[in-house]
Each structure stands twice: as C-alpha cells, then as structure tokens.
Write a protein that holds these residues in place. Structure first.
Motif, PDB file in Angstrom:
ATOM      1  N   HIS A  30     -39.998   6.041  10.853  1.00 51.80           N
ATOM      2  CA  HIS A  30     -41.128   5.298  11.396  1.00 51.80           C
ATOM      3  C   HIS A  30     -41.721   6.161  12.505  1.00 51.80           C
ATOM      4  O   HIS A  30     -41.154   7.186  12.877  1.00 51.80           O
ATOM      5  CB  HIS A  30     -40.716   3.918  11.895  1.00 51.80           C
ATOM      6  N   HIS A  32     -42.340   5.603  15.778  1.00 48.90           N
ATOM      7  CA  HIS A  32     -42.053   5.473  17.216  1.00 48.90           C
ATOM      8  C   HIS A  32     -41.788   6.865  17.765  1.00 48.90           C
ATOM      9  O   HIS A  32     -41.277   7.743  17.075  1.00 48.90           O
ATOM     10  CB  HIS A  32     -40.822   4.568  17.427  1.00 48.90           C
ATOM     11  N   ASP A  34     -39.640   8.389  19.704  1.00 44.86           N
ATOM     12  CA  ASP A  34     -38.357   9.110  19.655  1.00 44.86           C
ATOM     13  C   ASP A  34     -38.078   9.688  18.266  1.00 44.86           C
ATOM     14  O   ASP A  34     -37.160  10.480  18.102  1.00 44.86           O
ATOM     15  CB  ASP A  34     -37.197   8.212  20.133  1.00 44.86           C
ATOM     16  N   HIS A  35     -38.900   9.332  17.258  1.00 47.22           N
ATOM     17  CA  HIS A  35     -38.669   9.837  15.898  1.00 47.22           C
ATOM     18  C   HIS A  35     -39.706  10.863  15.451  1.00 47.22           C
ATOM     19  O   HIS A  35     -39.548  11.467  14.389  1.00 47.22           O
ATOM     20  CB  HIS A  35     -38.605   8.660  14.920  1.00 47.22           C
ATOM     21  N   HIS A 112     -37.310  -3.849  12.118  1.00 48.68           N
ATOM     22  CA  HIS A 112     -37.647  -3.131  13.349  1.00 48.68           C
ATOM     23  C   HIS A 112     -39.084  -3.497  13.724  1.00 48.68           C
ATOM     24  O   HIS A 112     -39.882  -3.806  12.843  1.00 48.68           O
ATOM     25  CB  HIS A 112     -37.509  -1.616  13.082  1.00 48.68           C
ATOM     26  N   ASP A 133     -32.790   2.576  13.569  1.00 51.08           N
ATOM     27  CA  ASP A 133     -33.792   1.647  14.077  1.00 51.08           C
ATOM     28  C   ASP A 133     -33.861   0.425  13.174  1.00 51.08           C
ATOM     29  O   ASP A 133     -34.825   0.190  12.445  1.00 51.08           O
ATOM     30  CB  ASP A 133     -35.153   2.342  14.213  1.00 51.08           C
TER      31      ASP A 133
HETATM   32 ZN   LIG Z   1     -38.066   2.558  16.740  1.00 45.95          ZN
END
Ligand SMILES: [Zn+2]
Ligand SMILES: [Zn+2]
Length: 573
Positions: A30, A32, A34-35, A112, A133
């Motif tokens: 996904h 977000h 941090d990814h 999530h 997640d």
């Molecule tokens: Zn996430």
C-alpha cells in the motif's frame, strides 16, 4: 522481486546494482509512507538499461503511478517520477493471481486504513506469504487464544501451508485496546494465524518503532514459549534489517493442529514432565556417552533395545520423544527406521530419529532421519544435542563435516609449527586492520586443529581457542571457500551453537579459508560480530585480499598459488 520500498531499499538498490541486476519486480502492499518512501532513492530505477515492473493495489482515487508520482513532486524531491531512467511498467492490482517469470503471485486484501494487499509468492515448491499492515478483524482475536473464524479465519487460510509467513506484529494483546483501528496486529494474533495456517516459519515484523531491540527480544522469548506450550514446531523470529533467509519447502511440515487437540496435549502434564528416548546403540562407548547424558537430565528417561524385533513393543508401550540409533556394517539404521515408521503408523506426534555413524549416508531424509551425529563427539556436544532434540524436535547446531584430506591437512598444520606459539605482529597487523576496515568487534586468524580451533591472532576475544564442534571456521575449512553467515540465529547450523547462545553471542561470521600451496586448508581469517550484518560481494573481496596477505606470511613463497585461490567461489547465505 522486492516487496515494499521503505527507506531500507536505498541499501538494497546499491547491492542490486553491485550484483549487476538489471530487471526486477516491485510489489507495493500500500502507499503509506513507511512502505514507499525509499522509492525515490532506489537506485535501480535511475539506470536507463534497467527494466522494472511496479505493482500495487488499485487505489480508490488515482492509479498507483499517480500516487507514487505525488511523493516525487518538486516540492519534495528533485527528480520527477517521469524522469527516472529505467523502463518502468505500472500495474494496478485487484485480488487475484498472476505470474512473474516462474513466481506465482496471489493477492488478498488486508484490514488497514489504506487499501492494502497481502502477497503470496510460490516458486520451486516453496511459499512465502507477506501480510504486513493488517489489523485483526474481531477484537476477541487479539490475544490469540480463541480459534479464528469469519474474516480472521479467511485471512489465515490465505497463508495456508506457507514455508515462511511475514506478518504484522506491531503490538502485544495488552496494548491493543488502546490501538483499535490503527491498522495493526498483535504478536498473539500473528501466532494464531501462523498456527491456523500451519506455516513452517513466522517472521514478526512492523515492530512498534518505540520498542528497543532488547524489548523485542523479550517479546520474542515469550512468543516462543507460547509456541512450545501449544506443542507447535513453528519457528518464530523477529524480522530485522539485513536479514537473509533461505526458504525451502518442508514436505513433512505438519498441517495445522485443531485447537481442541492442542489443548488436550498441553494439559497432559504427566506426559510432558517425563520424556522418553528410545536408544538402540551397540557400541559400548557411544551407548555410555548417551546414557550418561540422559541420566544428567532428570526429565528424560530411556528405553534400550538391541534389535528390530523389539521396536514394536517399545513403541506400543511408551510415548517416545526421540529415537537414537547407530549405523555401521553390522547394524542397519535404515531397517530400524522402517520398523519404527511401521510401528508408529498413524501417530502424528513428533519423534525425531537421530543416527550415530562414521559419516552421513544418502537417503537419510527419506528414511525419516532428522540428523546424523558423526563420530567423534564430546559429552558436552551430546548433552546439548539431546536437550534440543527432546524439547524442540531438531537441534539447530551442526558441527562441520571432516574435509576429505583431513589427515594431510593436520600433518601440514603440524609441520608449520604454529599451534600454541606466542602472538606474532605479522598476523596481529592483519587482524587489527580487518577489525578497523569492517568495523567488527572480533577478528581471528583461526587454525583448525584435530579437535579444537586455536587462534594465532585475535582482536576482541579473550578466548584462546574453542572446541572444533562449536567452531565456525571448521565449516569454512570443510567448504574450502569463503563462508558468510549473516545471522547465526536464523541459520540451522549455528542457531544453538554454544558461541551463539552463550558468550560471545556471535550473530555474524565471515571467514576466508587459509589454503596452503599443497591445497591444505588450515583455518581461516574471520570476522565476527554480535549483531547480524549484511556483507556485500565487495566486502568478500576485501576480506579475501587480507586473507591473501595472511597466507603470504604463512608461506612466504605463496605468490605462485594465488591464481588458484582467486578461483575459489564465495558462498553467500
Ligand atoms: Zn500502513
Ligand atoms: Zn506500515
């Protein structure tokens, strides 16, 4: 194939370039931060000769490409997504399956706040499931105690039979009530999913950023104790930066055990408190060594038999935890294994078979032999091994096999008259230099003697020698090529080695063999660290250069042999 693209992908990108990788596939769970925050720094995407596929969930607003382009707008980053040099193809994914070369990829939606996918990768019979997640669906599932059902059960089923499940485990059950709807799971839930799915290994990940490594270690110990209590043989560990895992399909991996059955086993304290080992050992010395090791542990009893005809009675009368057999010209361990399998037909409880012999014989795995114990060995070794086999099924400590030219090698080592000599500045210079270059706490010039590993030079270690059984360099000597162990705790040869579980708590090892002109390998120049490490191909090269310096000090006219040494291939694990 790269899954997600956090900040760690910077180092990964450099490593891929160093290895000459020109194409790949990036699976995004996904978008977000941090990814995906490492994406603009993932160097392979800048090279015009490279081709990459980037896949991710089809968003509700805009395509994957548009979302990724957003974080590279000029306000945030100097290079726009369109200006990346590589040929990049974008794929918006829904739930389903597709093929990337020989890898079968299947996707599944997770719970999530953003649209998030889990990935199931199948290749060469091995399966890896990445489910990060993800928040448990029903709050009652947070403590991992109840049997999963509804959407949580379907989530677990997506990971069925995986050889490795990488799962969100940000919180523990006690913290969860304050984190509802934050989009993450508990360690207890991840373990329940792993048990329900019958996976072989569980990597806990997406660790809470506020936790220290020490706190994680404590949580991990608790998780492992829970697994042991439920009679589960799933290997649980905490995923970490730079970790390398070898995933192979375990054909004998046990299907998920229904909770009811597990509960019945765990309350049966009488069975648990006393473990019984079947011994069929004919050599008096070996039998005495194992007999003494068993009597040293009050929780273990033994049943002795001497021939195949006694197997049936022994198996019928006792719940056995382990069988130890011997194999030689007169005693056929394979026949004994067949008799045991026949007598235990239908019994799914774990009972590893260990065979003592002068070497490993082919066909052991098919015959159900969990491990060969090759002579010679010490009583310390046998005691440590029995404890591991009885309590965990298999031991994760292997001593190195003997090189084919062992006798010649020992003669050469003896002739060189180095053992038990005082420190020599020629070697101390090399170890000091290596310690500085690689920033590792321990460096050794180790010489592998008949039953010990003696250090001609050492930086950072008080010990002057270790037993050969626990020696990492003994493995390098057997392999005859550079050996790199990125993390000893996840390596079945070293995880329970006394130098790993006890002082100096080795986690990383890289050793280059010291090979003399006559082909004898007498030891290694090796680096050790108490933390896991990534070791690049260029690092191997530098280590081998330093090794060549040490070798030329050992045999001043070594120059002629150098081209041969250069051909040694490295084994990176
Ligand atoms: Zn996430
Ligand atoms: Zn995340």
């Amino acid at each position: 194939m790269v899954i997600d693209c956090g900040t760690g992908s910077h180092g990964l990108g450099q490593a891929l370039i160093a290895e000459g990788v020109t194409r790949g596939c990036l699976l995004i769970s996904h978008t977000h931060w941090d990814h995906i925050q490492g994406l603009p720094f993932f160097a392979p995407l800048f090279n015009p000769t490279n081709t990459w596929d980037i896949c991710g969930p089809k968003g509700l607003s805009g395509s994957l490409r548009e979302t990724l382009a957003g974080q590279m707008e000029s306000t945030y980053f100097p290079v726009a997504l369109e200006s990346l040099g590589a040929t990049i193809r974008y794929w918006d994914l829904l739930q389903g399956s597709f093929q990337v070369d020989d890898i079968r990829v299947t996707t599944h939606h997770l719970n999530h706040p953003a649209l998030t996918l889990a990935y199931r990768l199948e290749v060469d019979g091995a399966t890896i499931v990445y489910a990060c997640d993800h928040e448990l669906y029903t709050q009652g599932a947070a403590d991992g105690k109840a049997r999963l059902d509804g959407p949580d059960l379907r989530h677990a089923q997506f990971a069925t039979g995986a050889d490795l499940l990488i799962h969100d485990a940000q919180y523990v059950a006690a913290e969860y009530p304050a984190k509802i709807n934050w989009g993450h799971s508990t360690i207890e839930y991840a373990m329940a999913v792993a048990r329900e799915a019958g996976v072989a290994q569980l990597a806990l990940t997406h660790h809470d950023p506020l936790r220290t490594d020490d706190q994680l270690d404590v949580l991990l110990e608790g998780a492992r104790a829970t697994m042991r209590e439920s009679d589960s043989c799933i290997n649980v560990f905490a995923a970490m930066e730079g970790q390398t895992l070898e995933v192979t399909h375990a054909p004998e991996s046990i299907p998920a055990t229904p909770i009811a059955e597990t509960a019945r086993h765990s309350v049966d304290e009488a069975e648990r408190s006393s473990q019984t080992v079947l011994l069929a050992l004919h050599d008096a010395d070996v039998a005495a060594l194992f007999g003494n090791a068993i009597s040293a542990d009050p929780s273990i009893r033994s049943v002795n038999i001497s021939n195949v005809d006694q197997v049936k009675t022994a198996v019928a009368n006792t719940r056995l935890s382990l069988a130890i057999l011997d194999h030689d010209a007169k005693h056929d361990a394979f026949a004994m294994c067949r008799a045991i399998a026949e007598a235990r037909a239908g019994d799914r409880r774990r009972m590893p078979i260990i065979v003592v012999a002068d070497g490993e014989f082919p066909g052991g795995e098919q015959a159900g032999i969990a491990e060969w114990v090759v002579r010679p060995f010490s009583s310390t070794y046998v005691e440590a091994k029995i404890a591991a086999w009885v309590h965990r099924g298999t031991s994760r400590w292997k001593k190195a096999a003997m090189p084919a030219n062992e006798a010649k090698r020992l003669t050469k080592l003896g002739e060189m008259a180095l053992l038990d000599t005082p420190p020599d500045p020629r070697f101390d210079r090399v170890t000091r230099l290596a310690s500085r270059l690689f920033a590792v706490p321990i460096v050794l010039v180790s010489l592998v003697d008949r039953d010990r590993d003696w250090f001609k030079s050492s930086v950072g270690l008080e010990l002057v020698q270790t037993s050969r059984e626990s020696s990492f360099s003994a493995h390098t000597v057997f392999e005859g090529r550079t050996l790199v162990v990125n993390d000893a705790l996840v390596d079945d040869r070293f995880a329970e080695n006394p130098l790993v579980v006890g002082e100096p708590r080795v986690r990383f090892y890289a050793g280059a063999p010291l090979i003399m002109q006559d082909g004898s390998c007498i030891g290694s120049l090796c680096l050790l660290d108490t933390r896991p490490r990534w070791f690049a191909a260029s690092d191997v090269q530098v280590l081998e250069d330093l090794r060549d310096i040490a070798v030329s000090e050992l045999e001043p006219d070594q120059q002629a042999a150098k081209p041969v040494l250069r051909k040694q291939k490295s084994s990176l694990r």
